[in-house]
Design a protein around this motif. Structure first.
Motif, short mmCIF file in Angstrom:
data_model
loop_
_atom_site.label_atom_id
_atom_site.label_comp_id
_atom_site.label_asym_id
_atom_site.label_seq_id
_atom_site.Cartn_x
_atom_site.Cartn_y
_atom_site.Cartn_z
N HIS A 40 -8.44 6.39 -8.60
CA HIS A 40 -8.00 7.76 -8.52
C HIS A 40 -8.71 8.75 -8.28
CE1 HIS A 40 -5.64 11.21 -10.75
NE2 HIS A 40 -5.63 11.51 -9.38
N LEU A 41 -8.84 9.47 -7.06
CA LEU A 41 -9.52 10.58 -6.75
C LEU A 41 -8.97 11.85 -6.94
CD1 LEU A 41 -12.17 11.82 -5.24
CD2 LEU A 41 -11.08 11.14 -3.20
N VAL A 42 -9.69 12.82 -7.86
CA VAL A 42 -9.22 14.15 -7.91
C VAL A 42 -10.46 15.04 -6.99
CG1 VAL A 42 -9.04 16.00 -9.40
CG2 VAL A 42 -8.37 13.84 -10.27
N ARG B 171 -6.54 4.36 -4.22
CA ARG B 171 -5.09 4.31 -3.94
C ARG B 171 -4.38 5.45 -4.40
NH1 ARG B 171 -3.41 -1.68 -7.23
NH2 ARG B 171 -4.68 -2.77 -5.77
N ARG B 172 -5.06 6.55 -4.99
CA ARG B 172 -4.19 7.69 -5.67
C ARG B 172 -5.16 8.80 -5.25
NH1 ARG B 172 -2.72 9.05 -11.97
NH2 ARG B 172 -1.72 11.24 -11.34
N LEU B 173 -4.69 9.80 -4.80
CA LEU B 173 -5.44 11.42 -4.53
C LEU B 173 -4.55 12.41 -5.11
CD1 LEU B 173 -7.45 13.15 -2.96
CD2 LEU B 173 -5.61 13.04 -0.97
N THR B 174 -5.33 13.41 -6.00
CA THR B 174 -4.78 14.51 -6.22
C THR B 174 -5.86 15.50 -6.03
OG1 THR B 174 -3.99 13.32 -8.35
CG2 THR B 174 -3.95 15.95 -8.22
N VAL B 175 -5.17 16.54 -5.05
CA VAL B 175 -6.12 17.65 -4.67
C VAL B 175 -5.69 18.72 -5.38
CG1 VAL B 175 -5.92 18.88 -2.51
CG2 VAL B 175 -5.32 16.48 -2.41
N VAL B 176 -6.74 19.44 -5.76
CA VAL B 176 -6.65 20.73 -6.53
C VAL B 176 -7.38 21.85 -5.57
CG1 VAL B 176 -7.25 21.92 -8.70
CG2 VAL B 176 -6.97 19.46 -8.54
N ALA B 177 -6.63 23.00 -5.33
CA ALA B 177 -7.25 23.93 -4.32
C ALA B 177 -6.35 25.37 -4.68
CB ALA B 177 -7.14 23.44 -3.05
N ARG B 178 -7.30 26.39 -4.13
CA ARG B 178 -6.27 27.55 -4.49
C ARG B 178 -5.43 27.93 -3.65
NH1 ARG B 178 -11.70 31.45 -4.15
NH2 ARG B 178 -12.11 30.01 -2.35
N ASN B 179 -5.60 27.36 -1.99
CA ASN B 179 -4.38 27.56 -1.12
C ASN B 179 -3.60 26.53 -1.18
OD1 ASN B 179 -3.37 27.44 1.49
ND2 ASN B 179 -4.59 29.18 2.05
N ALA B 180 -2.41 26.72 -1.57
CA ALA B 180 -1.33 25.94 -1.88
C ALA B 180 -1.03 25.06 -0.53
CB ALA B 180 -0.18 26.38 -2.28
N GLY C 262 -2.52 6.03 3.48
CA GLY C 262 -1.85 4.88 2.74
C GLY C 262 -2.03 5.19 1.21
N LEU C 263 -2.49 6.60 0.77
CA LEU C 263 -2.75 7.16 -0.57
C LEU C 263 -1.39 7.45 -1.26
CD1 LEU C 263 -6.22 8.60 -0.39
CD2 LEU C 263 -5.60 6.16 -1.21
N ALA C 264 -1.27 7.35 -2.55
CA ALA C 264 -0.27 7.97 -2.98
C ALA C 264 -0.67 9.32 -3.70
CB ALA C 264 0.08 7.42 -4.33
N ALA C 265 -0.25 10.48 -2.90
CA ALA C 265 -1.20 11.94 -2.84
C ALA C 265 -0.40 12.97 -3.41
CB ALA C 265 -1.67 12.09 -1.57
N ARG D 222 -6.18 20.14 -14.88
CA ARG D 222 -6.19 19.58 -15.93
C ARG D 222 -5.77 18.13 -15.50
NH1 ARG D 222 -1.22 22.71 -18.64
NH2 ARG D 222 -0.83 22.71 -16.01
N VAL D 223 -5.80 17.88 -14.33
CA VAL D 223 -5.56 16.42 -13.76
C VAL D 223 -6.82 15.53 -13.97
CG1 VAL D 223 -6.12 16.53 -11.16
CG2 VAL D 223 -4.51 15.30 -12.19
N VAL D 224 -7.83 16.12 -13.89
CA VAL D 224 -9.17 15.39 -14.38
C VAL D 224 -9.28 14.36 -15.54
CG1 VAL D 224 -10.68 17.20 -12.96
CG2 VAL D 224 -10.43 17.21 -15.50
N ARG D 225 -8.28 14.74 -16.36
CA ARG D 225 -8.21 13.75 -17.42
C ARG D 225 -7.76 12.58 -17.15
NH1 ARG D 225 -4.25 17.31 -19.32
NH2 ARG D 225 -5.29 18.01 -21.12
N GLU D 226 -7.06 12.16 -15.84
CA GLU D 226 -6.62 10.94 -15.43
C GLU D 226 -7.48 10.50 -14.31
OE1 GLU D 226 -2.62 11.79 -14.09
OE2 GLU D 226 -2.02 13.04 -15.82
N ALA D 227 -8.54 11.26 -14.00
CA ALA D 227 -9.28 10.75 -12.98
C ALA D 227 -10.51 9.64 -12.89
CB ALA D 227 -10.11 11.77 -12.48
N ASP D 228 -10.59 8.90 -12.01
CA ASP D 228 -11.81 7.82 -12.06
C ASP D 228 -12.98 8.40 -11.34
OD1 ASP D 228 -9.94 5.83 -13.21
OD2 ASP D 228 -9.28 5.45 -11.31
N LEU D 229 -12.63 9.09 -10.04
CA LEU D 229 -13.72 9.89 -9.31
C LEU D 229 -13.21 11.38 -9.16
CD1 LEU D 229 -14.20 7.55 -6.19
CD2 LEU D 229 -15.62 7.56 -8.57
N VAL D 230 -14.17 12.35 -9.42
CA VAL D 230 -13.87 13.66 -9.16
C VAL D 230 -14.89 14.22 -8.27
CG1 VAL D 230 -13.81 16.18 -10.38
CG2 VAL D 230 -13.08 13.92 -11.62
N VAL D 231 -14.41 14.99 -7.30
CA VAL D 231 -15.38 15.44 -6.08
C VAL D 231 -15.27 16.79 -6.03
CG1 VAL D 231 -16.14 15.63 -3.87
CG2 VAL D 231 -15.73 13.18 -5.10
#
Length: 300
Positions: free
Chosen positions: A124-126, A148-157, A171-174, A180-189
């Motif tokens: 899971h990448l945040v 396998r999983r991507l969560t995008v956090v950005a100011r511009n929706a 192919g990711l679940a994005a 706050r989603v960093v609590r579920e992260a394996d990688l944070v960039v």
């Protein structure tokens, strides 16, 4: 020797090739601590950077512009050109698009670090940010990690949604999320223009690896002091981090062990269990040279 190539982008070199180029330079014995310093000159539009380097059979210099107002006018924030030279004679070999080169080499450096700092089961990448560096980092990390999983956090929706759509095409679940989603992260960039922390460092799991690449200024940071205090720390070079890595300097890391990227790639750095691993990148000229040389070698 005449100039042979004027390359508008980065030719046929993709993320995997760029990561390999970065790693080979370090595995061949290059010492990032001895690399020439970057020159930065304030100008009315922002900042001009000059970044010279020499390694192996090549030398080169990047002249880059950082123009903060450009995105509002539909122009790239980072501009510039890269002149690749023959090492023994310093004769020009190639002129490359500096912005395209930066967009390839910065994610490659992060990927070289995180492929060693992430736990084996990381999926899971945040990703903080939605600009060219965010796309580049996603591509580079997919080249070295089975995400396998991507969560995008950005100011511009709208832009965040577009990046999530891009992730789904890969192919990711994005999805789009909040800090706050960093609590579920394996990688944070973090690849943003933020000057203050993007998330609460207490939320980052102990197994996670975090990278911040958005600034090279001593008074700007993307992560807070709590994360820095909790984490094992990695940089491109200690000499550069002590001048430019605001994420570390503002957290007060005097006396702390900072492992450099060469030590990490060669297997000499400690990578502990039970605490986050934090990689801070500010960008160095030898990285541009490594990838520019790879582009030159791959040119028809």
């Amino acid at each position: 020797m005449p100039l042979q190539y004027a390359v508008p982008g980065t030719g046929g070199v993709g993320p995997a090739g760029a990561v390999g180029a970065i790693e080979r330079v370090l595995l061949d014995g290059f010492d990032p601590e001895a690399a020439p310093a970057r020159s930065a000159v304030p100008v009315p539009a922002g900042e001009l950077l000059m970044m010279p380097a020499a390694a192996g059979p090549y030398a080169g210099v990047k002249i880059a512009g950082v123009a903060p107002a450009n995105p509002s006018a539909g122009l790239p924030r980072i501009t510039g050109s890269y002149l690749l030279l023959d090492g023994p004679t310093l004769q020009p070999l190639a002129l490359l698009d500096g912005a395209a080169l930066t967009a390839l080499r910065t994610p490659a450096v992060t990927a070289a670090a995180l492929r060693r700092l992430a736990v084996p089961e990381a999926e899971h990448l945040v990703l903080f940010g939605s600009g060219p560096q965010a796309y580049g980092h996603l591509d580079a990390l997919l080249a070295v990690r089975p995400l396998r999983r991507l969560t995008v956090v950005a100011r511009n929706a709208e832009r965040a949604g577009a990046l999530a759509d891009y992730g789904r095409k890969l192919g990711l679940a994005a999805e789009v999320g909040d800090p706050r989603v960093v609590r579920e992260a394996d990688l944070v960039v973090c690849c943003t223009t933020a000057r203050t922390p993007l998330f609460d460092g207490a939320l980052v799991p102990a197994h996670a690896a975090v990278a911040a690449v958005g600034s090279h200024e001593p008074d700007a940071r993307e992560v807070d002091e709590l994360l820095v205090q909790r984490a094992e720390l990695y940089v491109e070079a200690r000499t550069v981090a002590e001048r430019e890595a605001g994420d570390l300097l503002m957290a007060g890391v005097a006396g702390r062990q900072l492992w450099n990227l060469a030590e990490l790639v060669r297997g000499d750095a400690l990578v502990p269990d039970g605490r986050p691993r934090f990689f801070k990148s500010v960008g160095m000229a030898w990285q541009d040279l490594a990838v520019a040389a790879e582009v030159y070698r791959a040119a028809p």
